[in-house]
Design an enzyme around this catalytic site. Structure first.
Site, PDB file in Angstrom:
ATOM      1  N   ASN A  78       0.848  -1.187   0.000  1.00 47.01           N
ATOM      2  CA  ASN A  78       0.000   0.000   0.000  1.00 47.01           C
ATOM      3  C   ASN A  78       0.889   1.244   0.000  1.00 47.01           C
ATOM      4  O   ASN A  78       1.468   1.617   1.020  1.00 47.01           O
ATOM      5  CB  ASN A  78      -0.885  -0.044   1.252  1.00 47.01           C
ATOM      6  CG  ASN A  78      -1.818   1.131   1.355  1.00 47.01           C
ATOM      7  OD1 ASN A  78      -1.548   2.199   0.805  1.00 47.01           O
ATOM      8  ND2 ASN A  78      -2.916   0.945   2.054  1.00 47.01           N
ATOM      9  N   PRO A 100      -1.831  -2.312   9.081  1.00 43.96           N
ATOM     10  CA  PRO A 100      -3.155  -2.612   8.529  1.00 43.96           C
ATOM     11  C   PRO A 100      -3.263  -2.191   7.069  1.00 43.96           C
ATOM     12  O   PRO A 100      -2.675  -1.195   6.657  1.00 43.96           O
ATOM     13  CB  PRO A 100      -4.116  -1.823   9.420  1.00 43.96           C
ATOM     14  CG  PRO A 100      -3.296  -0.947  10.293  1.00 43.96           C
ATOM     15  CD  PRO A 100      -1.878  -1.396  10.235  1.00 43.96           C
ATOM     16  N   LEU A 150      -0.114   4.507   2.228  1.00 43.25           N
ATOM     17  CA  LEU A 150       0.113   4.554   3.668  1.00 43.25           C
ATOM     18  C   LEU A 150       1.549   4.235   4.076  1.00 43.25           C
ATOM     19  O   LEU A 150       1.960   4.571   5.182  1.00 43.25           O
ATOM     20  CB  LEU A 150      -0.823   3.562   4.386  1.00 43.25           C
ATOM     21  CG  LEU A 150      -2.329   3.793   4.257  1.00 43.25           C
ATOM     22  CD1 LEU A 150      -3.086   2.821   5.150  1.00 43.25           C
ATOM     23  CD2 LEU A 150      -2.708   5.228   4.610  1.00 43.25           C
ATOM     24  N   TYR A 151       2.293   3.548   3.216  1.00 41.64           N
ATOM     25  CA  TYR A 151       3.614   3.059   3.632  1.00 41.64           C
ATOM     26  C   TYR A 151       4.672   3.373   2.581  1.00 41.64           C
ATOM     27  O   TYR A 151       4.382   3.412   1.392  1.00 41.64           O
ATOM     28  CB  TYR A 151       3.560   1.544   3.879  1.00 41.64           C
ATOM     29  CG  TYR A 151       2.493   1.133   4.872  1.00 41.64           C
ATOM     30  CD1 TYR A 151       2.701   1.288   6.241  1.00 41.64           C
ATOM     31  CD2 TYR A 151       1.275   0.627   4.433  1.00 41.64           C
ATOM     32  CE1 TYR A 151       1.715   0.929   7.149  1.00 41.64           C
ATOM     33  CE2 TYR A 151       0.278   0.270   5.336  1.00 41.64           C
ATOM     34  CZ  TYR A 151       0.506   0.426   6.695  1.00 41.64           C
ATOM     35  OH  TYR A 151      -0.466   0.085   7.592  1.00 41.64           O
ATOM     36  N   GLY A 152       5.902   3.517   3.090  1.00 38.98           N
ATOM     37  CA  GLY A 152       6.986   3.856   2.180  1.00 38.98           C
ATOM     38  C   GLY A 152       7.654   2.667   1.531  1.00 38.98           C
ATOM     39  O   GLY A 152       8.335   2.815   0.519  1.00 38.98           O
TER      40      GLY A 152
END
Ligand SMILES: *[C@@H]1O[C@H](CO)[C@@H](O)[C@H](O)[C@H]1NC(C)=O
Ligand SMILES: *[C@@H]1O[C@H](CO)[C@@H](O)[C@H](O)[C@H]1NC(C)=O
Ligand SMILES: *[C@@H]1O[C@H](CO)[C@@H](O)[C@H](O)[C@H]1NC(C)=O
Length: 331
Positions: A164, A178, A167-169
């Site tokens: 994702n 999550p 939301l995430y690097g």
């Protein structure tokens, strides 16, 4: 019943493994890398799937998790969800390039940082970026996929692992959070025709360049669109990584139309018959691929998957949703 079965496993490990650990000879294993698909490799104990959750506290979900993957999907328990939108694959019109890699556990294709491939839609609320294409195959035809449909396995499974990116690097951060990961699975049969994308990855020229662990080979001009069937539906459920740490952060999307790979190249390529599985390209690949570096014994890379037949891994109706796209077909 299921609870009892689960509890007995940790005790068994403590009794059984304690005398074995001191017998380990050689460099201390890297705890993050100390697992295998088969319990025993070359005489040293390396924990197989039943022990993953017990040898590393960070992997406890492998033993006690309730959303563990893979699963054996019973189609009669799948609910049709008319509101799921289609999946969207976006390559920005660019060809893919990257490295085909023998990890010692899988054949992986790791795309170069550019171009970015995104997937969204279907059950995914966020845009996910492709991070790895992983190939799992068995020692014989009809077995090798991690997931099963109505107790039926397939010769291979291609897993497209995405994280994702909203939301995430990166993948490792996403795998712990999550809505972190989305994995698209495509099942593969051995048949008379060959998926053109898989043919680029799986042929004698490429496979012989990655025979041994850590071998890598650069590929370019790949059209990821060609991997997918022209139209397809999918089954989706919330599950886990099928490797340690078994994090329960994965939205799985199982494509409902199998791909084919053929025997044709194989018979041309392999000079020394008879092989039991000469009829398949997968058969070819698993004869040529080793889990080990060249200095160690040749151990076939096949059978590199986690068994879906586990009491905690039965599908429960509402978790499984089917989306049907394109031409009507028998679900
Ligand atoms: C992929 O998604 C990112 C973030 O949402 C976006 O910036 C990028 O343009 C997308 N790329 C393609 C090819 O769709
Ligand atoms: C991944 O992201 C996390 C959190 O943003 C960061 O701490 C970590 O260093 C990153 N890992 C890699 C391999 O880039
Ligand atoms: C795969 O092979 C089967 C049997 O030969 C055939 O019916 C099917 O259409 C093929 N699928 C694809 C995607 O080519």
């Amino acid at each position: 019943m299921g609870g009892a079965a689960r509890l007995s496993a940790p005790r068994a490990l403590v009794l059984w493994a304690a005398p074995l650990f001191p017998a380990h000879i050689g460099p201390a294993p890297d705890p993050e890398d100390w697992w295998s698909y088969k319990d025993n490799l070359q005489g040293n104990f390396v924990p197989g799937p039943p022990f993953w959750g017990l040898v590393n506290a960070a992997w406890s979900l492998c033993a006690v998790g309730k959303r563990q993957s893979p699963v054996d999907v019973e189609l009669k328990r799948v609910l049709y969800d008319p509101f799921l939108p289609p999946l969207r694959l976006s390559t920005g019109g660019e060809k893919l390039r990257g490295t085909l890699y023998n990890t010692g556990r899988h054949v992986s294709f790791l795309p170069a940082p550019r171009p970015v491939v995104n997937v969204s839609g279907g059950p995914l609320l966020y845009s996910h970026r492709l991070s790895e294409l992983r190939l799992l195959f068995g020692a014989r035809d009809g077995a090798g996929s991690e997931h099963q449909i109505n107790h039926q396995g397939f010769s291979a499974e291609v897993q497209l692992i995405h994280f994702n990116q909203e939301l995430y690097g990166n993948l490792s951060a996403a795998s712990r959070g999550p809505n972190g990961l989305a994995i698209l699975s495509l099942f593969v049969n051995v048949a008379g025709s060959s998926n053109p994308f898989l043919s680029r990855l799986l042929n004698r020229d490429t496979i012989t360049r990655i025979s041994y662990k850590n071998d890598a080979y650069f590929l370019q001009d790949l059209s990821l669109e060609l991997l997918f069937p022209e139209s397809f539906g999918f089954i989706t459920y919330q599950g886990s990584l099928s490797t340690p740490p078994c994090s329960e952060t994965v939205t799985w999307i199982l494509i409902d139309r199998a791909l084919n790979i053929t025997s044709l190249q194989v018979t041309l390529c392999i000079p020394q018959p008879p092989f039991p599985s000469l009829s398949s390209l997968a058969g070819n690949s698993r004869k040529l691929l080793s889990q080990n570096p060249p200095s160690q014994i040749f151990q076939s890379l096949s059978g590199n998957g986690r068994d879906p037949r586990h009491p905690e891994r039965r599908c429960r109706g509402p978790n499984y949703r089917l989306h049907v796209d394109g031409a009507p077909h028998g679900r």
